[in-house]
Scaffold this motif. Structure first.
Motif, PDB file in Angstrom:
ATOM      1  N   ARG A 292      58.712  19.913  15.550  1.00 49.61           N
ATOM      2  CA  ARG A 292      57.403  19.416  15.267  1.00 49.61           C
ATOM      3  C   ARG A 292      56.603  19.491  16.253  1.00 49.61           C
ATOM      4  NH1 ARG A 292      58.706  19.982   9.828  1.00 49.61           N
ATOM      5  NH2 ARG A 292      60.079  18.423   9.198  1.00 49.61           N
ATOM      6  N   LYS A 293      56.767  20.430  17.070  1.00 48.10           N
ATOM      7  CA  LYS A 293      55.676  20.991  17.961  1.00 48.10           C
ATOM      8  C   LYS A 293      54.560  21.922  17.451  1.00 48.10           C
ATOM      9  CE  LYS A 293      58.857  20.504  21.930  1.00 48.10           C
ATOM     10  NZ  LYS A 293      58.323  19.248  22.371  1.00 48.10           N
ATOM     11  N   SER A 294      53.578  21.918  18.032  1.00 50.61           N
ATOM     12  CA  SER A 294      52.383  22.800  17.214  1.00 50.61           C
ATOM     13  C   SER A 294      52.847  24.069  17.603  1.00 50.61           C
ATOM     14  CB  SER A 294      50.975  22.451  17.925  1.00 50.61           C
ATOM     15  OG  SER A 294      51.101  22.661  19.330  1.00 50.61           O
ATOM     16  N   ARG A 295      52.293  25.170  17.120  1.00 51.02           N
ATOM     17  CA  ARG A 295      52.556  26.552  17.612  1.00 51.02           C
ATOM     18  C   ARG A 295      52.123  26.824  18.991  1.00 51.02           C
ATOM     19  NH1 ARG A 295      54.230  30.625  14.765  1.00 51.02           N
ATOM     20  NH2 ARG A 295      54.183  29.415  12.679  1.00 51.02           N
ATOM     21  N   ALA A 296      50.985  26.260  19.343  1.00 53.32           N
ATOM     22  CA  ALA A 296      50.469  26.685  20.673  1.00 53.32           C
ATOM     23  C   ALA A 296      51.286  26.050  21.692  1.00 53.32           C
ATOM     24  CB  ALA A 296      49.273  26.064  20.708  1.00 53.32           C
ATOM     25  N   GLU A 297      51.843  24.749  21.556  1.00 59.60           N
ATOM     26  CA  GLU A 297      52.680  24.123  22.571  1.00 59.60           C
ATOM     27  C   GLU A 297      54.144  24.917  22.681  1.00 59.60           C
ATOM     28  OE1 GLU A 297      54.606  19.743  23.513  1.00 59.60           O
ATOM     29  OE2 GLU A 297      53.814  20.191  21.675  1.00 59.60           O
ATOM     30  N   ALA A 298      54.697  25.252  21.392  1.00 55.96           N
ATOM     31  CA  ALA A 298      55.982  25.985  21.252  1.00 55.96           C
ATOM     32  C   ALA A 298      55.899  27.387  21.970  1.00 55.96           C
ATOM     33  CB  ALA A 298      56.162  26.119  19.936  1.00 55.96           C
ATOM     34  N   GLU A 299      54.767  27.803  21.924  1.00 55.18           N
ATOM     35  CA  GLU A 299      54.313  29.402  22.412  1.00 55.18           C
ATOM     36  C   GLU A 299      54.331  29.115  23.962  1.00 55.18           C
ATOM     37  OE1 GLU A 299      51.418  31.505  20.325  1.00 55.18           O
ATOM     38  OE2 GLU A 299      52.631  31.771  18.731  1.00 55.18           O
ATOM     39  N   GLU A 300      53.702  28.091  24.384  1.00 51.87           N
ATOM     40  CA  GLU A 300      53.529  27.718  25.747  1.00 51.87           C
ATOM     41  C   GLU A 300      55.008  27.453  26.510  1.00 51.87           C
ATOM     42  OE1 GLU A 300      51.564  24.738  29.087  1.00 51.87           O
ATOM     43  OE2 GLU A 300      50.960  24.535  26.934  1.00 51.87           O
ATOM     44  N   ILE A 301      55.887  26.860  25.540  1.00 48.38           N
ATOM     45  CA  ILE A 301      57.099  26.595  26.147  1.00 48.38           C
ATOM     46  C   ILE A 301      58.095  27.947  26.115  1.00 48.38           C
ATOM     47  CG2 ILE A 301      59.401  25.456  25.633  1.00 48.38           C
ATOM     48  CD1 ILE A 301      57.698  22.917  24.561  1.00 48.38           C
ATOM     49  N   ALA A 302      57.952  28.601  25.286  1.00 47.39           N
ATOM     50  CA  ALA A 302      58.505  29.888  25.049  1.00 47.39           C
ATOM     51  C   ALA A 302      58.262  30.827  26.185  1.00 47.39           C
ATOM     52  CB  ALA A 302      58.376  30.586  23.658  1.00 47.39           C
ATOM     53  N   CYS A 303      57.286  30.916  26.506  1.00 45.50           N
ATOM     54  CA  CYS A 303      56.756  31.892  27.555  1.00 45.50           C
ATOM     55  C   CYS A 303      57.221  31.272  29.051  1.00 45.50           C
ATOM     56  CB  CYS A 303      54.938  32.000  27.600  1.00 45.50           C
ATOM     57  SG  CYS A 303      54.255  33.012  26.224  1.00 45.50           S
ATOM     58  N   HIS A 304      57.256  30.044  29.172  1.00 49.34           N
ATOM     59  CA  HIS A 304      57.735  29.536  30.390  1.00 49.34           C
ATOM     60  C   HIS A 304      59.274  30.026  30.538  1.00 49.34           C
ATOM     61  CE1 HIS A 304      59.050  26.991  33.356  1.00 49.34           C
ATOM     62  NE2 HIS A 304      60.003  26.416  32.764  1.00 49.34           N
ATOM     63  N   TYR A 305      59.979  29.730  29.384  1.00 50.11           N
ATOM     64  CA  TYR A 305      61.351  30.332  29.494  1.00 50.11           C
ATOM     65  C   TYR A 305      61.585  31.798  29.447  1.00 50.11           C
ATOM     66  CZ  TYR A 305      62.481  25.422  29.769  1.00 50.11           C
ATOM     67  OH  TYR A 305      62.524  23.820  30.041  1.00 50.11           O
ATOM     68  N   LEU A 306      60.946  32.433  28.902  1.00 43.79           N
ATOM     69  CA  LEU A 306      60.928  34.060  29.057  1.00 43.79           C
ATOM     70  C   LEU A 306      60.704  34.452  30.458  1.00 43.79           C
ATOM     71  CD1 LEU A 306      59.061  35.025  25.798  1.00 43.79           C
ATOM     72  CD2 LEU A 306      61.393  35.581  26.357  1.00 43.79           C
ATOM     73  N   ASP A 307      59.676  33.492  31.277  1.00 50.89           N
ATOM     74  CA  ASP A 307      59.468  33.947  32.664  1.00 50.89           C
ATOM     75  C   ASP A 307      60.787  33.376  33.512  1.00 50.89           C
ATOM     76  OD1 ASP A 307      56.908  34.711  32.708  1.00 50.89           O
ATOM     77  OD2 ASP A 307      56.127  32.759  32.714  1.00 50.89           O
ATOM     78  N   VAL A 308      61.529  32.378  33.064  1.00 55.67           N
ATOM     79  CA  VAL A 308      62.628  32.056  33.653  1.00 55.67           C
ATOM     80  C   VAL A 308      63.750  33.091  33.441  1.00 55.67           C
ATOM     81  CG1 VAL A 308      64.714  30.244  33.542  1.00 55.67           C
ATOM     82  CG2 VAL A 308      62.341  29.594  33.395  1.00 55.67           C
ATOM     83  N   VAL A 309      63.804  33.678  32.335  1.00 54.58           N
ATOM     84  CA  VAL A 309      65.061  34.716  32.444  1.00 54.58           C
ATOM     85  C   VAL A 309      64.406  36.170  32.526  1.00 54.58           C
ATOM     86  CG1 VAL A 309      66.070  33.192  30.439  1.00 54.58           C
ATOM     87  CG2 VAL A 309      64.399  35.189  29.755  1.00 54.58           C
ATOM     88  N   GLY A 310      63.126  36.302  32.901  1.00 52.86           N
ATOM     89  CA  GLY A 310      62.552  37.539  33.443  1.00 52.86           C
ATOM     90  C   GLY A 310      62.310  38.627  32.249  1.00 52.86           C
ATOM     91  N   LEU A 311      61.987  38.221  31.230  1.00 55.78           N
ATOM     92  CA  LEU A 311      61.602  38.691  30.022  1.00 55.78           C
ATOM     93  C   LEU A 311      60.176  38.499  29.166  1.00 55.78           C
ATOM     94  CD1 LEU A 311      65.307  39.358  28.219  1.00 55.78           C
ATOM     95  CD2 LEU A 311      63.741  40.941  29.680  1.00 55.78           C
ATOM     96  N   ARG A 312      59.169  37.816  29.954  1.00 53.14           N
ATOM     97  CA  ARG A 312      57.860  37.553  29.530  1.00 53.14           C
ATOM     98  C   ARG A 312      57.362  38.955  28.870  1.00 53.14           C
ATOM     99  NH1 ARG A 312      54.232  33.708  30.824  1.00 53.14           N
ATOM    100  NH2 ARG A 312      52.355  33.843  29.555  1.00 53.14           N
TER     101      ARG A 312
ATOM    102  N   PRO B 119      61.731  25.017  18.018  1.00 48.51           N
ATOM    103  CA  PRO B 119      60.734  23.724  18.416  1.00 48.51           C
ATOM    104  C   PRO B 119      59.606  23.423  17.436  1.00 48.51           C
ATOM    105  CG  PRO B 119      61.055  25.144  20.234  1.00 48.51           C
ATOM    106  CD  PRO B 119      61.740  25.910  19.013  1.00 48.51           C
ATOM    107  N   ILE B 120      59.172  24.430  16.596  1.00 48.05           N
ATOM    108  CA  ILE B 120      58.268  24.237  15.260  1.00 48.05           C
ATOM    109  C   ILE B 120      58.819  23.488  14.233  1.00 48.05           C
ATOM    110  CG2 ILE B 120      56.700  25.358  13.844  1.00 48.05           C
ATOM    111  CD1 ILE B 120      55.917  27.457  16.078  1.00 48.05           C
ATOM    112  N   LYS B 121      59.809  24.105  14.017  1.00 47.16           N
ATOM    113  CA  LYS B 121      60.421  23.366  12.469  1.00 47.16           C
ATOM    114  C   LYS B 121      61.172  22.146  12.695  1.00 47.16           C
ATOM    115  CE  LYS B 121      59.433  27.106   9.945  1.00 47.16           C
ATOM    116  NZ  LYS B 121      58.172  27.040   8.806  1.00 47.16           N
ATOM    117  N   LEU B 122      62.157  22.189  13.750  1.00 50.54           N
ATOM    118  CA  LEU B 122      62.992  21.002  13.896  1.00 50.54           C
ATOM    119  C   LEU B 122      62.336  19.873  14.731  1.00 50.54           C
ATOM    120  CD1 LEU B 122      66.446  22.762  14.560  1.00 50.54           C
ATOM    121  CD2 LEU B 122      65.253  21.825  12.401  1.00 50.54           C
TER     122      LEU B 122
END
Length: 241
Positions: A106-126, A101-104
């Motif tokens: 061009r999302k900000s780190r904060a936005e990318a981390e918010e998205i990542a945490c959401h999907y870590l919740d989805v897979v149960g590994l936050r 998300p950051i390199k390809l």
């Protein structure tokens, strides 16, 4: 969403795919089963541009996938989860997921981390966000790989036998995640040996053998009343194991 028109693939004298016609509708969940060497993985590798058909056409969202546009097309539409987890061992879970998300994108780190945490919740590994891959079980690593694919927010999610590298006791935790995803609007093509998963989560099941699509149908019709002799022989062998 995905269309293959008379796709053939040869590796030297070996024909891995033979006259494949396939249409996957937007939001559809398709499970592809068949014996090892039947062309299943080659088929989805043609969908995401890792292999180019010897002849025939691949279309994503109505646009033909060709050599000059395949990187752009795949980055726009497809994410893939492989047999091996392919996580970067020197990066934390969070950095593995936010890299694309950051390199390809061009999302900000904060936005990318918010998205990542959401999907870590989805897979149960936050709680594993700051862990390194080597500290996780195989099942956990594959769930992280799924979260990484989801974080790209692409419309088509491809799975290439996502449980084949796992110990038996870890298989179910990964399948449970994919089953939950099957209720979402995302388009999914899953190469799998897990017949229970195919019956439970797929809208359509396809049987491949010798590089060809032999039979397809809804899970109930496919498993309860297979029409092709090769399909019946394969299912009989698998279900006896």
């Amino acid at each position: 969403m995905v269309r293959l028109n008379n796709v053939c693939k040869k590796f030297g004298d070996f024909q891995a795919l033979n006259n494949i016609f396939l249409h996957v509708k937007e939001g559809e969940k398709v499970a592809i089963i068949g014996p090892s060497g039947s062309g299943k993985s080659t088929l989805i590798r043609c969908i995401n541009g890792l292999e180019e058909p010897t002849w025939g056409e691949v279309y994503l969202n109505g646009e033909q996938l060709v050599h000059k546009n395949k990187v752009m097309m795949v980055r726009t539409y497809c994410a893939m989860v492989f047999q091996q987890f392919n996580l970067y061992p020197h990066m934390t879970v969070l950095k593995n997921i936010t890299l694309a998300p950051i390199k390809l994108q061009r999302k900000s780190r904060a936005e990318a981390e918010e998205i990542a945490c959401h999907y870590l919740d989805v897979v149960g590994l936050r709680d594993k966000a700051n862990a390194y891959p080597a500290t996780l079980s195989g099942g956990q690593q594959q769930r992280i790989a799924i979260a990484r694919a989801l974080a790209t927010r692409r419309k088509i999610l491809l799975f290439d036998e996502p449980t084949s590298a796992l110990d038996p006791e870890m298989v179910q935790e990964v399948l449970d995640v994919i089953v939950r995803l099957s209720h979402d609007a995302i388009t999914m093509v899953v190469v799998t040996h897990e017949m229970g998963f195919a019956r439970q989560a797929a809208d359509r099941v396809i049987f491949m053998d010798n590089g060809a699509l032999v039979e397809e149908g809804t899970p109930n019709d496919f498993f309860d009343n297979p029409k092709n002799e090769r399909t019946r022989a394969f299912l009989g062998k698998i279900l006896r194991q």
